[in-house]
Every structure is written in C-alpha cells, then in structure tokens.
Design a protein around this motif. Sequence first.
Motif, short mmCIF file in Angstrom:
data_model
loop_
_atom_site.label_atom_id
_atom_site.label_comp_id
_atom_site.label_asym_id
_atom_site.label_seq_id
_atom_site.Cartn_x
_atom_site.Cartn_y
_atom_site.Cartn_z
N MET A 1 42.41 42.27 13.73
CA MET A 1 43.51 41.59 13.05
C MET A 1 44.83 41.80 13.78
O MET A 1 45.17 42.93 14.14
N THR A 2 45.58 40.73 13.98
CA THR A 2 46.97 40.89 14.36
C THR A 2 47.78 41.04 13.07
O THR A 2 47.22 41.09 11.98
N GLY A 3 49.08 41.15 13.20
CA GLY A 3 49.89 41.34 12.00
C GLY A 3 51.37 41.32 12.34
O GLY A 3 51.76 41.17 13.50
N GLY A 4 52.17 41.52 11.32
CA GLY A 4 53.61 41.54 11.48
C GLY A 4 54.24 40.18 11.23
O GLY A 4 53.64 39.13 11.48
N LEU A 5 55.44 40.21 10.67
CA LEU A 5 56.26 39.02 10.46
C LEU A 5 57.56 39.19 11.22
O LEU A 5 58.02 40.31 11.44
N ILE A 6 58.16 38.08 11.62
CA ILE A 6 59.40 38.15 12.40
C ILE A 6 60.58 37.72 11.55
O ILE A 6 60.55 36.66 10.90
N ALA A 7 61.62 38.53 11.52
CA ALA A 7 62.91 38.18 10.90
C ALA A 7 63.91 37.98 12.03
O ALA A 7 64.05 38.85 12.89
N ARG A 8 64.55 36.84 12.05
CA ARG A 8 65.49 36.54 13.12
C ARG A 8 66.93 36.63 12.61
O ARG A 8 67.19 36.29 11.46
N VAL B 1 63.52 41.07 14.54
CA VAL B 1 62.85 42.25 13.99
C VAL B 1 61.45 41.86 13.52
O VAL B 1 61.29 40.93 12.72
N MET B 2 60.45 42.57 14.02
CA MET B 2 59.09 42.40 13.50
C MET B 2 58.84 43.49 12.48
O MET B 2 59.15 44.66 12.71
N HIS B 3 58.25 43.09 11.34
CA HIS B 3 58.09 44.02 10.22
C HIS B 3 56.81 43.68 9.47
O HIS B 3 56.06 42.79 9.85
N GLN C 1 56.15 48.97 1.91
CA GLN C 1 57.12 49.60 2.79
C GLN C 1 58.49 48.99 2.46
O GLN C 1 58.67 47.78 2.56
N ILE C 2 59.44 49.83 2.05
CA ILE C 2 60.76 49.30 1.71
C ILE C 2 61.63 49.25 2.96
O ILE C 2 61.47 50.02 3.91
N GLY C 3 62.58 48.30 2.95
CA GLY C 3 63.44 48.03 4.09
C GLY C 3 63.57 46.53 4.22
O GLY C 3 62.57 45.81 4.23
N ASP C 4 64.80 46.04 4.31
CA ASP C 4 65.08 44.60 4.36
C ASP C 4 65.19 44.17 5.81
O ASP C 4 66.23 44.36 6.45
N ALA C 5 64.11 43.58 6.34
CA ALA C 5 64.07 43.24 7.76
C ALA C 5 65.08 42.17 8.13
O ALA C 5 65.68 42.21 9.21
N LEU C 6 65.28 41.18 7.25
CA LEU C 6 66.25 40.13 7.55
C LEU C 6 67.66 40.69 7.62
O LEU C 6 68.43 40.37 8.53
N ALA C 7 68.00 41.57 6.68
CA ALA C 7 69.32 42.19 6.71
C ALA C 7 69.48 43.06 7.96
O ALA C 7 70.56 43.09 8.57
N LEU C 8 68.41 43.74 8.36
CA LEU C 8 68.47 44.56 9.57
C LEU C 8 68.68 43.68 10.81
O LEU C 8 69.52 43.99 11.67
N ALA C 9 67.91 42.58 10.91
CA ALA C 9 68.06 41.69 12.05
C ALA C 9 69.48 41.14 12.16
O ALA C 9 70.05 41.05 13.25
N ASP D 1 63.98 42.52 23.57
CA ASP D 1 63.25 41.33 23.15
C ASP D 1 62.87 41.38 21.67
O ASP D 1 62.85 40.35 21.00
N ILE D 2 62.55 42.55 21.18
CA ILE D 2 62.05 42.67 19.81
C ILE D 2 62.26 44.10 19.32
O ILE D 2 62.22 45.05 20.11
N VAL D 3 62.49 44.24 18.02
CA VAL D 3 62.54 45.54 17.36
C VAL D 3 61.37 45.62 16.39
O VAL D 3 61.15 44.70 15.58
N GLY D 4 60.59 46.68 16.48
CA GLY D 4 59.49 46.92 15.55
C GLY D 4 59.97 47.84 14.44
O GLY D 4 60.34 48.99 14.68
N PHE D 5 59.97 47.33 13.21
CA PHE D 5 60.55 48.03 12.05
C PHE D 5 59.43 48.31 11.04
O PHE D 5 58.96 47.40 10.36
N HIS D 6 59.01 49.56 10.96
CA HIS D 6 57.94 49.92 10.04
C HIS D 6 58.40 49.94 8.60
O HIS D 6 57.68 49.55 7.69
N GLY D 7 59.63 50.37 8.36
CA GLY D 7 60.09 50.59 7.00
C GLY D 7 59.61 51.92 6.46
O GLY D 7 58.96 52.71 7.16
#
Length: 367
Positions: free
Chosen positions: A359-366, A133-135, A118-126, A98-104
């Motif tokens: 607080m909630t958090g995280g952004l989603i890259a599809r 990918v949530m990041h 935190q480096i790491g391109d979540a959109l490219a990973l997704a 359902d989802i990948v949690g990507f800390h970077g």
Amino acid sequence: MIMTAIGLMSGTSLDGVDVALIKTDGKRVTALGPSGYRPYSEGERGLLRQALAEAAQLTQRDARPGILGEAERAVTIAHAEAVAAFTAQNRIAREEIDIVGFHGQTVLHRPAQKLTVQIGDALALAKAIHIPVMHDFRAADVAAGGQGAPLVPVYHRALAQSLDRDGPIVVVNIGGVSNITYIDGTDSLIACDTGPGNALLDDFVFAVTGQPFDAQGKLAAQGEPDQDWIARSLAHPFFALPPPKSLDRNDFAALRLGQIAPDDGAATLTAFTVAAIAAIAPLLPKPPRSWIVTGGGARNLTMLRMLREGLAPASVETADALGWSADAMEAQAFGFLAARGLKGLPLSYPATTGVPLPMTGGLIARP
C-alpha cells in the motif's frame, strides 16, 4: 529524480518534535542532511497527556472535541516553529525543499476498529511554512485492514542496504512503543510492534520523581527487576502473536507495579521492555545475527546492557555507532516516506502491517 525532503516526527513519548533533512529518490537514501529538535514545554506536554486521555472516547478519526482541538493547534504551531527554526539555523531556503513529511501526534491507534488518529493540521502547517506537506500516512493502510504501523521498515531497509554484513539484521526502535524491522537480504521485510518501549517507564518515572524519563537508565541501574511481575506481564496474549501486530501507547497502561521502590520499579519496567523485545526473536524466520537499536532507548545505558544480555549471542549496537542517527531516524523516515508517497511507491506490506497488498499512502496539503 532525487528529492530533498524534511521529515517531522512527534512520538508517543511526548518529548518534542524531531526534524531531519534527507535526499532520496524514494528507494535509496542518497544523503542525510542536518537534524534538529524542538522540545515540547511542560504545558504542551500536559496538554498532550490530556488529549491522550480524552482521545480514548473517540469514534470518528476527524473529530476534535474539547481539549483535542486545543492540542491539535498546539501540535501544529510547534511543528511550524520547528521547521522555521531548522531552516533558519541551517540556511535552507524553502524553495530547496520538495516536500515535508508530517506524521502528527498519535493520540489513538485502534486498527481492529479501523481507527487511527494523528492530530495536527497539515493545511495550516503548509500555509505557515510555504512548503507542500504530506500527512495522514497511516489511514489508507488501516482502512484496508492493516495495522497502520510500523511504517518505518521501508526506511530501515534502505539504510541497511548500505551495510556490508550478513543477515538477518533487526532494527529495533524503542520509542513510547517498541517496534522491530527484520531484514534478510533485499526481499524479506517483516515488522511489528513488540510491546511497551519507554511509555510505561517514562510514566512511572514521572509519577515517582517528576522527571520526564530515566536519564541514561541511572535509576534502573540501582534497582532489581521483579522477575515474577515481568513473567506475569509477558503472559499477555499480545506477546505470543506472530508479526505483523501493533499497539496503542496505552494498551499496557493498566499494568500496575504496586508498592515498589523507585529504582526497583524503573529496573522492572526497563527489563520488561527488553524481555518483550527478546520475545519476538523466536517468532522470526531465522535467529537475528545483529540488532541495531534506535529511538530514545538507544540512550538508556541500562536498557542497552540488558538487551546485550537478553539477545546474546547476537550483537547489539546503536544506530549512532553505525553513523546513523538514533535521534533523527524517525524524522528522516517520514521524509523518506513522503518522497515514496509522492511517487506512489508502497509504504507498507503484508508482512509489515498485515495489509492485504502493498500500500502507498499519505495525502498532500499545499500552501
């Protein structure tokens, strides 16, 4: 609704990418799946060390000048390869996730300046793995005035709910930086960084032996700690601060041992990590009755021995001894946090990061 999540974690020790599968509704852990590991090559590790050094100059969290852009691409590729290998080895179809949690990869953490990178391109990973990918888990907390770390305490609490024992329980994660979660029943949740974990020790061992870390604490076991140096280092004002508080991996990098034998140096830095962990106990509401050790430090037998001596009469045991996974725990946690984030549940609290409100958090890259 029960979700199937994959969590990814690349810690401040720069060793590689941990991967783990978890089933959760964002509140309880219903099942722990397999885990995996994709080590960084020597070249990748060197690149990340350069990125850490250059990141000290950053003032914008989304800037990637020079080597940082190259390091971000390397981190993204390594995580994509880690997911591909993990799903192939365990015969998991991407449609099952359902989802990948990507800390970077954290390269800078300065919450006082409201800056965490935190480096790491979540959109490219997704797009590479064809899974959402949530990041960017820490940014909202830091922007709201929190420390942005540690974020794993809500997962520690979910795991501790399965233990039939009296509190207070402390889960201590010894990665590049050490952090603790204090759990006393279902309501009391306190967390903070305690000081250096393996970062100073790893850097010293690498400098004097060329090895990336002190395997099983064998080098430290042969040496004698310099207690005067430890006492002077513990005078740093960080150690007297109450929770919540957090550190950058390199906040204590200026500490120098001077001329010292390799085994004595390793023993001193191992004992310093332990003394810093023990120093948090008087700052907690009640004396902990049991300590559960996870992270790379759980494999360091000398560190475990020193912890048992320094934290007595409380019990000290490893996460693995409880059927948890010391190696996979942070990766599992970011799968759990991704599920919580999807549901808008809090990732951090006033007593874990100092944020004004849960607080909630995280952004989603599809993909």
